[in-house]
Design a protein around this motif. Structure first.
Motif, PDB file in Angstrom:
ATOM      1  N   UNK A 127       0.850  -1.186   0.000  1.00 53.76           N
ATOM      2  CA  UNK A 127       0.000   0.000   0.000  1.00 53.76           C
ATOM      3  C   UNK A 127       0.887   1.236   0.000  1.00 53.76           C
ATOM      4  N   UNK A 128       0.572   2.208  -0.835  1.00 55.87           N
ATOM      5  CA  UNK A 128       1.275   3.495  -0.824  1.00 55.87           C
ATOM      6  C   UNK A 128       0.419   4.515  -0.094  1.00 55.87           C
ATOM      7  N   UNK A 129       1.086   5.455   0.562  1.00 56.92           N
ATOM      8  CA  UNK A 129       0.428   6.533   1.299  1.00 56.92           C
ATOM      9  C   UNK A 129       1.109   7.845   0.953  1.00 56.92           C
ATOM     10  N   UNK A 130       0.385   8.936   1.141  1.00 59.99           N
ATOM     11  CA  UNK A 130       0.931  10.284   1.024  1.00 59.99           C
ATOM     12  C   UNK A 130       0.772  10.926   2.396  1.00 59.99           C
ATOM     13  N   UNK A 131       1.841  11.535   2.892  1.00 64.03           N
ATOM     14  CA  UNK A 131       1.808  12.185   4.202  1.00 64.03           C
ATOM     15  C   UNK A 131       2.176  13.657   4.056  1.00 64.03           C
ATOM     16  N   UNK A 132       1.468  14.530   4.758  1.00 68.82           N
ATOM     17  CA  UNK A 132       1.757  15.954   4.792  1.00 68.82           C
ATOM     18  C   UNK A 132       2.264  16.273   6.192  1.00 68.82           C
ATOM     19  N   UNK A 133       3.486  16.836   6.278  1.00 69.87           N
ATOM     20  CA  UNK A 133       4.130  17.002   7.584  1.00 69.87           C
ATOM     21  C   UNK A 133       5.019  18.241   7.602  1.00 69.87           C
ATOM     22  N   UNK A 134       5.355  18.682   8.805  1.00 70.49           N
ATOM     23  CA  UNK A 134       6.259  19.823   8.971  1.00 70.49           C
ATOM     24  C   UNK A 134       7.694  19.361   8.774  1.00 70.49           C
ATOM     25  N   UNK A 135       8.480  20.170   8.082  1.00 69.62           N
ATOM     26  CA  UNK A 135       9.872  19.819   7.834  1.00 69.62           C
ATOM     27  C   UNK A 135      10.770  20.027   9.053  1.00 69.62           C
ATOM     28  N   UNK A 136      10.311  20.780  10.014  1.00 74.87           N
ATOM     29  CA  UNK A 136      11.126  21.053  11.206  1.00 74.87           C
ATOM     30  C   UNK A 136      10.427  20.460  12.431  1.00 74.87           C
ATOM     31  N   UNK A 137      11.243  20.115  13.433  1.00 75.46           N
ATOM     32  CA  UNK A 137      10.700  19.527  14.665  1.00 75.46           C
ATOM     33  C   UNK A 137       9.836  20.518  15.408  1.00 75.46           C
TER      34      UNK A 137
END
Length: 137
Positions: A127-137
């Motif tokens: 299964x493939x997924x797309x994730x949207x996330x912050x590049x910094x901690x």
């Protein structure tokens, strides 16, 4: 930079139903050599797989990453069962911090596929997924 692959590994490991089937056998990039001696059995591999960024050309300090998740099992049916459980847990992620990574969402990026691992010929559900996330901690 937020490590989305590591965050997804941690999400899957923390899921009680996933853990009941795969234990702590959730890995990044590939199966460790020590694990292959015990295959086929329930295990999960999470790996980055490229794709287009929805944040390209912006200064948002956020990004998207496509990831492939390979769910292993003794049979294709059991691999698919683990895939359904994993998909439920990943699809529920909304604005959550995991391993220092702020994840806004994780969505399935297409349908699942079953087959055999190309190297070991073990049953998998992919299964493939797309994730949207912050590049910094």
């Amino acid at each position: 930079m937020g490590d989305i692959v590591q965050a997804i590994i941690e999400i899957l490991k923390a899921d009680a139903t996933v853990a009941s089937l795969a234990g702590d056998r959730v890995f990044g990039d590939g199966l460790p050599a020590a694990e292959t001696a015990h295959m086929p059995r329930a295990a999960i591999v999470v790996r980055a797989s490229g794709g287009i960024s929805v944040a390209a050309g912006t200064n948002s300090r956020h990004d998207t990453q496509r990831v492939d998740v390979l769910y292993y099992g003794k049979t294709r049916f059991l691999a698919s069962e683990l895939q359904r459980i994993g998909r439920n847990g990943l699809g529920d992620v909304r604005r959550k911090i995991v391993s220092g990574c702020l994840i806004h969402w994780i969505e399935a990026a297409g349908g699942l596929s079953t087959g055999l691992d190309p190297e070991g010929k073990w049953p998998i559900s992919f299964q493939s997924y797309q994730a949207f996330f912050a590049e910094h901690a």
